[in-house]
Design an enzyme around this catalytic site. Sequence first.
Site, PDB file in Angstrom:
ATOM      1  N   HIS A  91      30.357  32.476  37.732  1.00  0.00           N
ATOM      2  CA  HIS A  91      30.758  32.322  36.333  1.00  0.00           C
ATOM      3  C   HIS A  91      31.186  30.890  36.037  1.00  0.00           C
ATOM      4  O   HIS A  91      31.815  30.227  36.867  1.00  0.00           O
ATOM      5  CB  HIS A  91      31.832  33.334  35.926  1.00  0.00           C
ATOM      6  CG  HIS A  91      33.124  33.261  36.676  1.00  0.00           C
ATOM      7  ND1 HIS A  91      34.215  32.586  36.211  1.00  0.00           N
ATOM      8  CD2 HIS A  91      33.510  33.794  37.858  1.00  0.00           C
ATOM      9  CE1 HIS A  91      35.221  32.722  37.058  1.00  0.00           C
ATOM     10  NE2 HIS A  91      34.818  33.440  38.075  1.00  0.00           N
ATOM     11  N   ASP A  93      32.876  30.143  33.137  1.00  0.00           N
ATOM     12  CA  ASP A  93      34.089  30.119  32.315  1.00  0.00           C
ATOM     13  C   ASP A  93      35.317  30.026  33.211  1.00  0.00           C
ATOM     14  O   ASP A  93      35.242  30.291  34.418  1.00  0.00           O
ATOM     15  CB  ASP A  93      34.178  31.362  31.409  1.00  0.00           C
ATOM     16  CG  ASP A  93      34.337  32.660  32.188  1.00  0.00           C
ATOM     17  OD1 ASP A  93      33.721  32.798  33.274  1.00  0.00           O
ATOM     18  OD2 ASP A  93      35.076  33.554  31.732  1.00  0.00           O
ATOM     19  N   GLU A 158      33.492  36.108  32.657  1.00  0.00           N
ATOM     20  CA  GLU A 158      34.095  36.833  33.784  1.00  0.00           C
ATOM     21  C   GLU A 158      35.601  36.933  33.622  1.00  0.00           C
ATOM     22  O   GLU A 158      36.207  37.961  33.911  1.00  0.00           O
ATOM     23  CB  GLU A 158      33.750  36.141  35.109  1.00  0.00           C
ATOM     24  CG  GLU A 158      33.999  37.009  36.343  1.00  0.00           C
ATOM     25  CD  GLU A 158      35.417  36.945  36.890  1.00  0.00           C
ATOM     26  OE1 GLU A 158      35.768  37.783  37.719  1.00  0.00           O
ATOM     27  OE2 GLU A 158      36.196  36.043  36.479  1.00  0.00           O
ATOM     28  N   THR A 320      72.954  44.526  19.219  1.00  0.00           N
ATOM     29  CA  THR A 320      73.090  45.960  19.434  1.00  0.00           C
ATOM     30  C   THR A 320      72.061  46.695  18.595  1.00  0.00           C
ATOM     31  O   THR A 320      72.235  46.866  17.391  1.00  0.00           O
ATOM     32  CB  THR A 320      74.514  46.423  19.077  1.00  0.00           C
ATOM     33  OG1 THR A 320      74.865  45.866  17.808  1.00  0.00           O
ATOM     34  CG2 THR A 320      75.518  45.978  20.120  1.00  0.00           C
TER      35      THR A 320
HETATM   36  N1  BES Z   1      37.785  35.737  41.166  1.00  0.00           N
HETATM   37  C1  BES Z   1      38.640  36.827  40.755  1.00  0.00           C
HETATM   38  C2  BES Z   1      38.496  38.057  41.624  1.00  0.00           C
HETATM   39  C3  BES Z   1      39.032  37.797  42.983  1.00  0.00           C
HETATM   40  C4  BES Z   1      40.387  37.582  43.125  1.00  0.00           C
HETATM   41  C5  BES Z   1      38.204  37.758  44.071  1.00  0.00           C
HETATM   42  C6  BES Z   1      40.899  37.294  44.366  1.00  0.00           C
HETATM   43  C7  BES Z   1      38.702  37.485  45.303  1.00  0.00           C
HETATM   44  C8  BES Z   1      40.049  37.219  45.454  1.00  0.00           C
HETATM   45  C9  BES Z   1      38.367  37.193  39.325  1.00  0.00           C
HETATM   46  O1  BES Z   1      38.252  36.030  38.543  1.00  0.00           O
HETATM   47  C10 BES Z   1      39.511  38.033  38.770  1.00  0.00           C
HETATM   48  O2  BES Z   1      40.587  37.528  38.579  1.00  0.00           O
HETATM   49  N2  BES Z   1      39.271  39.357  38.510  1.00  0.00           N
HETATM   50  C11 BES Z   1      40.166  40.252  37.824  1.00  0.00           C
HETATM   51  C12 BES Z   1      39.316  41.380  37.307  1.00  0.00           C
HETATM   52  C13 BES Z   1      39.747  41.967  35.995  1.00  0.00           C
HETATM   53  C14 BES Z   1      40.040  40.965  34.910  1.00  0.00           C
HETATM   54  C15 BES Z   1      38.734  42.996  35.529  1.00  0.00           C
HETATM   55  C16 BES Z   1      41.254  40.846  38.703  1.00  0.00           C
HETATM   56  O3  BES Z   1      41.044  41.098  39.904  1.00  0.00           O
HETATM   57  O4  BES Z   1      42.353  41.047  38.185  1.00  0.00           O
HETATM   58 ZN    ZN Z   2      36.665  34.289  39.302  1.00  0.00          ZN
END
Ligand code: BES
Ligand code: ZN
Length: 459
Positions: A91, A93, A158, A320
């Site tokens: 991704h 972004d 993403e 309160t």
């Molecule tokens: N790159 C991460 C996922 C990830 C985190 C892979 C740690 C390996 C190690 C991704 O960008 C992410 O943060 N995913 C979210 C998913 C959600 C928003 C649907 C997550 O895991 O909270």
């Molecule tokens: Zn990511």
Amino acid sequence: MATNLAPELDRFLSENNDRIHDELFEFLRIPSVSARSEHRQDTMRAAEWLAARMRDIGLTTEIVPTEGHPIVIGEWRKAGTEAPTVLIYGHYDVQPAEPLELWESPPFEPTVRRGRIYARGAVDDKGQLYLHVKALEAHLRTRGTLPINVIVLAEGEEEVGSPNLASFIEDHAKRLACDAVVISDSSMFAPGLPSILSSLRGLAYVQIDVQGPAVDLHSGSYGGAVINPATALARIIATFHDDQYRVAIPGFYDKVRDWPDDARSRIRALPFEETKFAEEVGAPALGGEAGRTTLERIWTRPTCEINGLLSGYTGEGAKTVLPAAAMAKVSCRLVPDQDPDEIATLVRAHVERVAPAGVSVTVRALHGGRPWRADLKGPLYDAARRALATAFEHEPVIVGEGGSIPVVGDFERILGAPVLLVGFGLPGENAHAPNEWMSDENFVKGTRAIASLWDELRG
Ligand code: BES
Ligand code: ZN
């Protein structure tokens, strides 16, 4: 087991190292924050920039508009029908950079300090996506060809939950048909220890709203005679766990499959120090479900976590007031074979059952994703082991992950291809936080690992 990276690829990547870094820095300077409408043009610019770099190396590209940010496709299909077709997903972004005052150098001005490339998106995921493009370039520039057919699929949503991706994959399943999906959007277990991801947790995210009186009330004039929504919500969420920190929502564990014994012993064999981990997180003590180690708790067990709470007066000093409403954001991380919709339904039924009389309670599912576990067998994984051992001069370890990448399950389900998750981040990399960084060594070695992966896969 480690062979060498082909000499022409090795030479090309060394000789072009500075230029490759300059390009990555250009990519990192574009603030493609998908969550913010003021960065809409920037996000589009990042898509165009990426497509242009893929065209430069000989891929045919397309920028596919969606209801949100576009999907960028790059294709090279001249390896012939007997060669495998690989889909590379990543991704372009990034997460918002705030709070800006906590950055030591500006988030969109990449800066190298002590072997780390600091910038928003350095590791999540621009650096890891771009190293794939550069690995393809090394093949195409030195040999004029690739050992595999390639589809690069880069999305721009993403970080906001990929709302348009699954339907895109469904609608274009024929075009995206492939023998393997490869993703670099995760981390290595430790410096110098290349890692293959064997599992991701899934997600069921709900919001609980508790409504009491029509408006906030004087807590003296009314308190004691009207049920307080904040107290009601606290009582509800206090029923989510038992005193062993097991989730106490009926039916929650019904579909949980026990982790295979060999996978559990693999986890125990990893070099992991609880005390160091506790220091890193900075909490007074670690804690969780009884009878499980820390890594088992994070990788192999489902959870129910409060992500946010809102009610009443939280400003300076005292006021309160008996609040009219209370709200909680709750996310359950899931393991095979839990289903996000079923879990959201169980949570809703449980909340409705335990909600005290005198308030009205609603539970809304916000989003979800399926858990995933790899079978780690077959030529894709064998090739990955060899390629990682070559580039890092160390056999890869098999690791789990507590986070979620919902599209992984979609790829497997819709395209029927195995997914390989091989990431080059490191613990402490500050993804989603101020001072995000990617190890420069991992960027360089990751490029080499991926370049040799394509030779290994072709055999
Ligand atoms: N790159 C991460 C996922 C990830 C985190 C892979 C740690 C390996 C190690 C991704 O960008 C992410 O943060 N995913 C979210 C998913 C959600 C928003 C649907 C997550 O895991 O909270
Ligand atoms: Zn990511």
